[in-house]
Design an enzyme around this catalytic site. Structure first.
Site, PDB file in Angstrom:
ATOM      1  N   HIS A  19      30.840  45.200  33.235  1.00 19.47           N
ATOM      2  CA  HIS A  19      31.067  46.413  34.033  1.00 19.47           C
ATOM      3  C   HIS A  19      29.985  47.465  33.804  1.00 19.47           C
ATOM      4  O   HIS A  19      30.283  48.658  33.700  1.00 19.47           O
ATOM      5  CB  HIS A  19      32.449  46.974  33.710  1.00 19.47           C
ATOM      6  CG  HIS A  19      33.075  47.735  34.834  1.00 19.47           C
ATOM      7  ND1 HIS A  19      32.513  48.885  35.349  1.00 19.47           N
ATOM      8  CD2 HIS A  19      34.201  47.517  35.536  1.00 19.47           C
ATOM      9  CE1 HIS A  19      33.293  49.342  36.317  1.00 19.47           C
ATOM     10  NE2 HIS A  19      34.320  48.532  36.461  1.00 19.47           N
ATOM     11  N   SER A  20      28.719  47.046  33.745  1.00 19.50           N
ATOM     12  CA  SER A  20      27.648  48.038  33.562  1.00 19.50           C
ATOM     13  C   SER A  20      27.534  48.938  34.776  1.00 19.50           C
ATOM     14  O   SER A  20      27.678  48.491  35.922  1.00 19.50           O
ATOM     15  CB  SER A  20      26.321  47.333  33.314  1.00 19.50           C
ATOM     16  OG  SER A  20      26.329  46.776  32.017  1.00 19.50           O
ATOM     17  N   TYR A  21      27.280  50.208  34.510  1.00 23.94           N
ATOM     18  CA  TYR A  21      27.004  51.200  35.550  1.00 23.94           C
ATOM     19  C   TYR A  21      25.489  51.411  35.548  1.00 23.94           C
ATOM     20  O   TYR A  21      24.930  51.871  34.552  1.00 23.94           O
ATOM     21  CB  TYR A  21      27.666  52.542  35.217  1.00 23.94           C
ATOM     22  CG  TYR A  21      29.155  52.616  35.404  1.00 23.94           C
ATOM     23  CD1 TYR A  21      30.029  51.886  34.612  1.00 23.94           C
ATOM     24  CD2 TYR A  21      29.704  53.478  36.362  1.00 23.94           C
ATOM     25  CE1 TYR A  21      31.398  51.990  34.778  1.00 23.94           C
ATOM     26  CE2 TYR A  21      31.076  53.593  36.531  1.00 23.94           C
ATOM     27  CZ  TYR A  21      31.918  52.853  35.734  1.00 23.94           C
ATOM     28  OH  TYR A  21      33.276  52.962  35.887  1.00 23.94           O
ATOM     29  N   GLU A  63      29.752  43.931  40.044  1.00 24.12           N
ATOM     30  CA  GLU A  63      30.540  43.112  39.131  1.00 24.12           C
ATOM     31  C   GLU A  63      30.724  41.725  39.739  1.00 24.12           C
ATOM     32  O   GLU A  63      31.462  41.566  40.707  1.00 24.12           O
ATOM     33  CB  GLU A  63      31.899  43.774  38.894  1.00 24.12           C
ATOM     34  CG  GLU A  63      31.807  45.183  38.355  1.00 24.12           C
ATOM     35  CD  GLU A  63      33.008  46.034  38.766  1.00 24.12           C
ATOM     36  OE1 GLU A  63      34.153  45.627  38.524  1.00 24.12           O
ATOM     37  OE2 GLU A  63      32.792  47.120  39.345  1.00 24.12           O
ATOM     38  N   HIS A  81      41.598  45.189  35.340  1.00 24.71           N
ATOM     39  CA  HIS A  81      40.637  44.912  34.266  1.00 24.71           C
ATOM     40  C   HIS A  81      41.293  44.514  32.942  1.00 24.71           C
ATOM     41  O   HIS A  81      40.883  44.960  31.860  1.00 24.71           O
ATOM     42  CB  HIS A  81      39.726  46.118  34.058  1.00 24.71           C
ATOM     43  CG  HIS A  81      38.782  46.391  35.208  1.00 24.71           C
ATOM     44  ND1 HIS A  81      38.398  45.427  36.110  1.00 24.71           N
ATOM     45  CD2 HIS A  81      38.142  47.535  35.609  1.00 24.71           C
ATOM     46  CE1 HIS A  81      37.561  45.952  36.991  1.00 24.71           C
ATOM     47  NE2 HIS A  81      37.400  47.219  36.726  1.00 24.71           N
ATOM     48  N   ASN A 124      39.160  43.041  37.698  1.00 28.15           N
ATOM     49  CA  ASN A 124      39.668  43.532  38.981  1.00 28.15           C
ATOM     50  C   ASN A 124      41.207  43.550  38.988  1.00 28.15           C
ATOM     51  O   ASN A 124      41.842  43.480  37.933  1.00 28.15           O
ATOM     52  CB  ASN A 124      39.079  42.750  40.159  1.00 28.15           C
ATOM     53  CG  ASN A 124      38.841  43.677  41.359  1.00 28.15           C
ATOM     54  OD1 ASN A 124      39.730  44.440  41.750  1.00 28.15           O
ATOM     55  ND2 ASN A 124      37.660  43.623  41.931  1.00 28.15           N
ATOM     56  N   ARG A 125      41.815  43.621  40.171  1.00 28.42           N
ATOM     57  CA  ARG A 125      43.243  43.950  40.258  1.00 28.42           C
ATOM     58  C   ARG A 125      44.143  42.738  40.446  1.00 28.42           C
ATOM     59  O   ARG A 125      43.746  41.756  41.075  1.00 28.42           O
ATOM     60  CB  ARG A 125      43.465  44.933  41.413  1.00 28.42           C
ATOM     61  CG  ARG A 125      42.857  46.287  41.129  1.00 28.42           C
ATOM     62  CD  ARG A 125      42.870  47.216  42.323  1.00 28.42           C
ATOM     63  NE  ARG A 125      42.372  48.538  41.920  1.00 28.42           N
ATOM     64  CZ  ARG A 125      41.069  48.831  41.779  1.00 28.42           C
ATOM     65  NH1 ARG A 125      40.132  47.934  42.043  1.00 28.42           N
ATOM     66  NH2 ARG A 125      40.702  50.038  41.378  1.00 28.42           N
ATOM     67  N   ASP A 131      34.071  50.383  47.070  1.00 26.89           N
ATOM     68  CA  ASP A 131      34.815  49.798  45.941  1.00 26.89           C
ATOM     69  C   ASP A 131      35.412  48.504  46.495  1.00 26.89           C
ATOM     70  O   ASP A 131      36.615  48.347  46.590  1.00 26.89           O
ATOM     71  CB  ASP A 131      35.888  50.778  45.459  1.00 26.89           C
ATOM     72  CG  ASP A 131      36.384  50.462  44.053  1.00 26.89           C
ATOM     73  OD1 ASP A 131      35.951  49.428  43.499  1.00 26.89           O
ATOM     74  OD2 ASP A 131      37.203  51.231  43.524  1.00 26.89           O
ATOM     75  N   GLN A 165      31.983  42.684  43.218  1.00 33.42           N
ATOM     76  CA  GLN A 165      32.578  43.991  43.484  1.00 33.42           C
ATOM     77  C   GLN A 165      31.458  45.021  43.467  1.00 33.42           C
ATOM     78  O   GLN A 165      30.774  45.193  42.451  1.00 33.42           O
ATOM     79  CB  GLN A 165      33.628  44.350  42.414  1.00 33.42           C
ATOM     80  CG  GLN A 165      34.359  45.669  42.656  1.00 33.42           C
ATOM     81  CD  GLN A 165      35.575  45.536  43.577  1.00 33.42           C
ATOM     82  OE1 GLN A 165      35.950  44.429  43.965  1.00 33.42           O
ATOM     83  NE2 GLN A 165      36.190  46.656  43.929  1.00 33.42           N
TER      84      GLN A 165
END
Ligand code: BGC
Length: 385
Positions: A213-215, A350, A139, A113-114, A283, A322
């Site tokens: 980070h799987s989609y 996440e 990330h 994350n940020r 998000d 997330q």
């Protein structure tokens, strides 16, 4: 050799010594290790070899994880009719990953994350990181843990097949302080769970926030958008963000808002009303409810895909989640059958500490001290009906 043949030319890992010791243990351990396959998955642009491991369980589930980014490339799960389907976005060759995909299946670090403006201070020293996401750091930076080659070892797990990935992140890598030794172990169990156990140790105080980070698309990779998936998130608050997706520092109740998934709701039901800049969508970091008394793991989320009947539960020891609804997928990346990934064709859940925690002393701490071991676990559990 064509990359697409890599899996079929894979070799069985059969280590006699390990097998002998396994026989003394639970029979599932012997079966587990004997069936793990390793194959070459090509090379990085610098010429480093990349391997891929295939884990299977007795119920027809398969997970494939490669050493580049300790990345989950495939997760094959039976639907309600027993038909297997790949439910994560990914590829069967290395090239798309090297060309750059937005963290499909990757292990994210040193800090997921940020971090606002790519800067933080620890012990009186200021550290400057890459700003690779507008004004912020995202990330782990330009070459985060998703873009390095990890070492892999098949390990014994009492409840399934397991591969442990290790990476040494040198002091100063991507601007972070301290030599960090990281592991992530993927275990596929016969209870249809994919468990991710992470550890890290450091020799200087540093922030650490690892995630995967799987989609996901529980109807199957390339089967259209995920707006009909029914989602429950066990969280009463989010950490609201500014326009650059940095938390304002508050915790905001979700009750009565488009962020409320305490009662299961279709992801698409209110997505158009999510505030924030285009492309519209979720998000956001959710503040997970505490684990039940006496337990460390908590149920973070449950997702049901009505047509396939597939259900995924996410359990974790992390305080945050997330929820990203694939807003930035825009059709430029195509899947292995040539189908373009469009906005909302997948979602991410996440598990993590909150964004920008290193600059927010009242958020749960992401700071790891020398002599301590960072440990975290997340389980993705599957069923179908
Ligand atoms: C972030 C998104 C980002 C995505 C892919 C998510 O974790 O929150 O803003 O677009 O990762 O990079």
């Amino acid at each position: 050799m064509k990359q697409t043949n890599a899996i079929s030319t894979s070799v069985f890992l059969a280590v006699t010594m390990l097998a002998a010791s396994a026989h003394a243990q639970a029979p599932s351990a012997a079966r587990a290790r004997a069936a793990i396959q390793k194959a070459s998955f090509g090379k990085t642009r610098e010429g480093a070899g990349v391997d891929i491991y295939t884990l299977t369980n007795k119920n027809g589930m398969t997970a494939r994880v490669m050493t580049y980014g300790a990345t989950l490339t495939d997760l094959i799960v039976p639907d309600k009719t027993g038909t297997p389907g790949n439910i994560v976005l990914g590829f069967d060759k290395i090239e798309p990953y090297l060309a750059g995909v937005p963290y499909f299946g990757s292990t994210i670090g040193r800090v997921g994350n940020r971090i606002a403006k790519g800067a933080f201070s620890l012990n009186g020293q200021t550290y400057t990181l890459a700003t690779n996401n507008g004004p912020n750091h995202l990330h782990g930076g330009i070459k985060g843990f998703d873009k390095v080659v990890w070492k892999a070892d098949v390990v014994l797990a009492k409840d399934g097949q397991a591969v442990k990935f290790s990476y040494h992140s040198p002091d100063g890598e991507e601007g972070y302080p301290g030599n960090l030794d990281v592991t992530v172990t993927y275990t596929l169990t016969d209870a249809n769970e994919l468990r991710l156990d992470y550890t890290a140790t450091t020799d200087k105080t540093t922030p650490v926030n690892l995630t995967n980070h799987s989609y996901f698309n529980l109807a199957g990779d390339g089967s259209g958008n995920i707006l009909g998936h029914v989602l429950m998130i066990a969280a009463d608050q989010i950490t609201p963000v500014d326009d650059s997706l940095i938390p304002t520092g508050e915790l905001e109740p979700v009750k009565g808002t488009v962020f409320d998934f305490t009662t299961p709701a279709a992801i698409g039901a209110r997505i158009d009303k999510v505030p924030g800049p285009a492309p519209v969508g979720y998000d956001h970091n959710y503040v997970l409810r505490a684990a039940p008394a006496g337990q460390t793991m908590t149920l973070a989320a449950r997702v049901i895909e009505p047509k396939s009947g597939r259900t995924m539960e996410v359990r974790t020891v992390e305080p945050g989640l997330q929820f990203y609804s694939g807003n930035f997928l825009d059709g430029t990346i195509r899947n292995r059958k040539g189908v373009p990934y469009q906005k909302h064709d997948a979602f991410c859940l996440e598990t993590q500490h909150f964004p920008d925690s290193v600059n927010r002393p009242h958020f749960p701490s992401t700071v790891l001290e020398p002599g301590k071991t960072y440990r975290t676990t997340t389980v993705y559990a599957f069923s179908a009906k």
